[in-house]
Design a protein around this motif. Structure first.
Motif, PDB file in Angstrom:
ATOM      1  N   GLY A  70     -19.652   2.815  13.406  1.00  0.00           N
ATOM      2  CA  GLY A  70     -19.550   0.485  13.271  1.00  0.00           C
ATOM      3  C   GLY A  70     -20.062   0.085  12.620  1.00  0.00           C
ATOM      4  O   GLY A  70     -19.768  -1.415  12.362  1.00  0.00           O
ATOM      5  N   ALA A  71     -21.435   1.156  11.353  1.00  0.00           N
ATOM      6  CA  ALA A  71     -21.069   0.027  10.291  1.00  0.00           C
ATOM      7  C   ALA A  71     -19.804  -0.319   9.442  1.00  0.00           C
ATOM      8  O   ALA A  71     -20.369  -0.877   8.450  1.00  0.00           O
ATOM      9  N   VAL A  72     -19.011   0.583   9.980  1.00  0.00           N
ATOM     10  CA  VAL A  72     -17.991   0.661   8.701  1.00  0.00           C
ATOM     11  C   VAL A  72     -16.509  -0.926   9.624  1.00  0.00           C
ATOM     12  O   VAL A  72     -16.334  -1.572   8.812  1.00  0.00           O
ATOM     13  N   THR A  73     -17.235  -0.340  10.208  1.00  0.00           N
ATOM     14  CA  THR A  73     -16.166  -1.007  12.244  1.00  0.00           C
ATOM     15  C   THR A  73     -16.469  -2.594  11.718  1.00  0.00           C
ATOM     16  O   THR A  73     -15.533  -3.491  12.238  1.00  0.00           O
ATOM     17  N   GLY A  74     -17.669  -2.449  11.115  1.00  0.00           N
ATOM     18  CA  GLY A  74     -18.518  -4.042  10.391  1.00  0.00           C
ATOM     19  C   GLY A  74     -18.247  -5.341   9.333  1.00  0.00           C
ATOM     20  O   GLY A  74     -18.226  -6.015   8.866  1.00  0.00           O
ATOM     21  N   ASP A  75     -17.871  -4.271   8.687  1.00  0.00           N
ATOM     22  CA  ASP A  75     -17.212  -4.095   7.477  1.00  0.00           C
ATOM     23  C   ASP A  75     -16.152  -5.524   7.286  1.00  0.00           C
ATOM     24  O   ASP A  75     -14.609  -4.216   6.485  1.00  0.00           O
ATOM     25  N   ARG A  76     -15.887  -6.612   7.016  1.00  0.00           N
ATOM     26  CA  ARG A  76     -14.563  -7.452   7.041  1.00  0.00           C
ATOM     27  C   ARG A  76     -14.347  -7.303   6.248  1.00  0.00           C
ATOM     28  O   ARG A  76     -13.197  -7.214   5.612  1.00  0.00           O
ATOM     29  N   LEU A  78     -13.669  -4.942   3.593  1.00  0.00           N
ATOM     30  CA  LEU A  78     -13.247  -3.274   3.358  1.00  0.00           C
ATOM     31  C   LEU A  78     -12.092  -3.115   4.338  1.00  0.00           C
ATOM     32  O   LEU A  78     -10.931  -3.149   3.726  1.00  0.00           O
ATOM     33  N   LEU A  79     -12.336  -3.737   5.396  1.00  0.00           N
ATOM     34  CA  LEU A  79     -11.339  -3.092   6.544  1.00  0.00           C
ATOM     35  C   LEU A  79      -9.746  -4.682   6.508  1.00  0.00           C
ATOM     36  O   LEU A  79      -8.805  -4.383   6.550  1.00  0.00           O
ATOM     37  N   LEU A  80     -10.066  -5.769   5.914  1.00  0.00           N
ATOM     38  CA  LEU A  80      -9.074  -6.581   5.656  1.00  0.00           C
ATOM     39  C   LEU A  80      -8.155  -6.004   3.867  1.00  0.00           C
ATOM     40  O   LEU A  80      -6.943  -6.253   3.768  1.00  0.00           O
ATOM     41  N   SER A  81      -9.284  -5.345   3.346  1.00  0.00           N
ATOM     42  CA  SER A  81      -9.058  -5.489   2.170  1.00  0.00           C
ATOM     43  C   SER A  81      -8.061  -3.524   2.528  1.00  0.00           C
ATOM     44  O   SER A  81      -6.867  -3.993   1.144  1.00  0.00           O
ATOM     45  N   SER A  82      -8.005  -3.348   2.613  1.00  0.00           N
ATOM     46  CA  SER A  82      -7.260  -1.984   2.830  1.00  0.00           C
ATOM     47  C   SER A  82      -6.247  -2.270   4.075  1.00  0.00           C
ATOM     48  O   SER A  82      -4.822  -1.326   3.062  1.00  0.00           O
ATOM     49  N   LEU A  83      -6.210  -3.282   4.999  1.00  0.00           N
ATOM     50  CA  LEU A  83      -4.596  -3.373   4.818  1.00  0.00           C
ATOM     51  C   LEU A  83      -3.728  -4.447   4.126  1.00  0.00           C
ATOM     52  O   LEU A  83      -2.951  -4.542   4.541  1.00  0.00           O
ATOM     53  N   LEU A  84      -4.348  -5.831   3.928  1.00  0.00           N
ATOM     54  CA  LEU A  84      -3.622  -5.683   2.520  1.00  0.00           C
ATOM     55  C   LEU A  84      -3.220  -4.765   1.693  1.00  0.00           C
ATOM     56  O   LEU A  84      -2.141  -4.182   1.396  1.00  0.00           O
ATOM     57  N   LEU A  85      -3.987  -4.235   1.239  1.00  0.00           N
ATOM     58  CA  LEU A  85      -3.601  -3.173  -0.025  1.00  0.00           C
ATOM     59  C   LEU A  85      -2.297  -1.796   0.612  1.00  0.00           C
ATOM     60  O   LEU A  85      -1.322  -2.225  -0.421  1.00  0.00           O
ATOM     61  N   ASN A  86      -2.526  -1.423   1.875  1.00  0.00           N
ATOM     62  CA  ASN A  86      -1.660  -0.651   2.357  1.00  0.00           C
ATOM     63  C   ASN A  86      -0.642  -0.831   3.213  1.00  0.00           C
ATOM     64  O   ASN A  86       0.551  -0.593   2.666  1.00  0.00           O
ATOM     65  N   TRP A  87      -0.838  -1.793   3.384  1.00  0.00           N
ATOM     66  CA  TRP A  87       0.719  -2.467   4.334  1.00  0.00           C
ATOM     67  C   TRP A  87       1.402  -3.810   3.732  1.00  0.00           C
ATOM     68  O   TRP A  87       2.315  -4.097   4.291  1.00  0.00           O
ATOM     69  N   LEU A 141     -10.621   3.970   7.714  1.00  0.00           N
ATOM     70  CA  LEU A 141      -9.619   3.524   6.963  1.00  0.00           C
ATOM     71  C   LEU A 141      -8.321   4.370   7.407  1.00  0.00           C
ATOM     72  O   LEU A 141      -6.733   3.821   7.828  1.00  0.00           O
ATOM     73  N   VAL A 142      -8.313   5.992   7.277  1.00  0.00           N
ATOM     74  CA  VAL A 142      -7.188   6.808   7.902  1.00  0.00           C
ATOM     75  C   VAL A 142      -6.883   6.333   9.303  1.00  0.00           C
ATOM     76  O   VAL A 142      -5.646   6.195  10.123  1.00  0.00           O
ATOM     77  N   ALA A 143      -8.430   6.019  10.831  1.00  0.00           N
ATOM     78  CA  ALA A 143      -7.177   5.815  11.784  1.00  0.00           C
ATOM     79  C   ALA A 143      -5.833   4.595  11.765  1.00  0.00           C
ATOM     80  O   ALA A 143      -5.801   4.588  12.295  1.00  0.00           O
ATOM     81  N   ILE A 144      -6.525   3.643  10.953  1.00  0.00           N
ATOM     82  CA  ILE A 144      -6.351   2.388  11.354  1.00  0.00           C
ATOM     83  C   ILE A 144      -4.577   2.421  10.599  1.00  0.00           C
ATOM     84  O   ILE A 144      -3.827   1.945  10.996  1.00  0.00           O
TER      85      ILE A 144
END
Length: 353
Positions: A70-76, A78-87, A141-144
């Motif tokens: 839960g502490a990771v899913t709340g880190d926007r 990290l999540l938005l950066s990962s989506l941008l970089l990966n996809w 991030l791997v799950a996303i």
């Protein structure tokens, strides 16, 4: 620090080099080995490679503290950066490198673009762990990435292989026909199985013996299995391609150049980006490795399934991990040295926490 590490940890680059050399020698010296290794497949991947990947991923996923996700899913950030970089960034960069450096080799170019579309869901967990990245963040991030692969891979393949080349006046593109189920099957096998095993191990272990026993007694025993699985996978990968590397070294070198540039730019850019937006070291390392790594299992399966096992697209797919493994191992050490950018002293070597 080095003295506190196991022999396996201290000399990991040596063992990986030995595994690569052993695989190449086996592939060249043992008649019929390639055919034997390819005889049984799981989701388009040789069964020995599949087993090595599962062995490699289970210990890492068993270490994840699932109650902290839960502490990771709340880190926007990290999540938005990962989506941008990966996809967005990753596929676009590989497309640009493939067309720039392989303008006269359409089959290899297509294979590289497929590699760029297949975002990492497996081996990245090893690199992240060795670099002391955030395990819980890596799992999220791997799950996303897994979800996005199922829903977006085919559409992105259509865009980058057929639509975008036409828009840019680069000529006729290549067709990529693959179903969402084929991708989901790969995700379920290579991520779902070890993820379920790791989750069940932690839940049952903590319930019966407690967290302290699980982390101080159980995990140290199964931890080395991840690196044994990695070394085994490397031997098999290089054995499968030993004859190709020997017979077509020029082609392998042409394919390797854009891959080297890709891994360096994606990892370095992501690491600096994580630092710039204020992520701590462990999550910056996770961001960088998940952005730089690729799902070679899926890329190889797609290339073989669509274009054939002897195609140039398939060769580009298999060269991918041959370049990725040594480059990302080197980047583990660069990452550890880069801790100083975050106010922490560099670590001497790698450790399984």
């Amino acid at each position: 620090m080095i003295g506190a590490l196991s022999t396996l940890d201290r000399f990991l680059p040596v063992w990986i080099g030995v595994a690569m050399a052993a695989g190449l020698l086996l592939g060249r010296a043992v008649p019929g080995l390639n055919a034997a290794l390819e005889a049984v497949k799981v989701a388009g991947i040789s069964l020995p490679i599949a087993l090595g990947l599962l062995l490699m991923m289970y210990p890492v996923l068993a270490k994840v503290r699932y109650d902290r996700l839960g502490a990771v899913t709340g880190d926007r950030r990290l999540l938005l950066s990962s989506l941008l970089l990966n996809w967005v960034v990753g596929p676009a960069l590989m497309f640009a490198l493939a067309w720039t450096l392989l303008p006269d080799l359409p089959a290899y170019r297509t294979g590289l673009i497929i590699v760029g579309l297949a975002r990492c869901i497996a081996m990245v967990l090893i690199w992240n762990d060795l670099a002391c990245g955030d395990r819980e963040a890596a799992a999220v991030l791997v799950a996303i990435n897994s979800v996005f692969q199922v829903v977006a891979f085919a559409a992105l393949g259509w865009f980058y292989l057929q639509i975008l080349p036409g828009w840019l006046g680069l000529g006729e593109g290549a067709a990529l026909q693959i179903s969402a189920w084929d991708i989901a099957q790969s995700v379920l096998i290579f991520l779902g199985v070890p993820l379920a095993a790791g989750y069940v191990s932690r839940k049952l272990g903590e319930r019966s013996k407690g967290r302290q026993w699980y982390e101080e007694r159980f995990l140290p025993k199964v931890g080395p299995v991840a690196l044994y699985g990695l070394l085994f996978t490397i031997v098999v990968l290089f054995a499968l391609q030993g004859h190709t590397i020997g017979e077509r070294p020029g082609d392998v070198a042409r394919i390797a150049l854009p891959l080297l540039v890709y891994f360096a730019v994606m990892w370095g850019g992501s690491f600096l980006f994580g630092r710039a937006i204020g992520l701590p070291y462990d999550r910056t390392a996770t961001l960088a490795f998940t952005a730089a790594g690729n799902n070679f299992e899926l890329a190889i399966a797609v290339a073989i399934g669509v274009f054939g096992v002897t195609s140039g697209q398939a060769l580009a797919g298999v060269v991918g991990p041959l370049i990725e493994v040594p480059v990302l191992v080197a980047l583990v050490y660069v990452s550890l040295a880069g801790r100083r950018l975050f106010g922490a002293p560099p670590l001497e070597g790698t450790a399984h926490r």
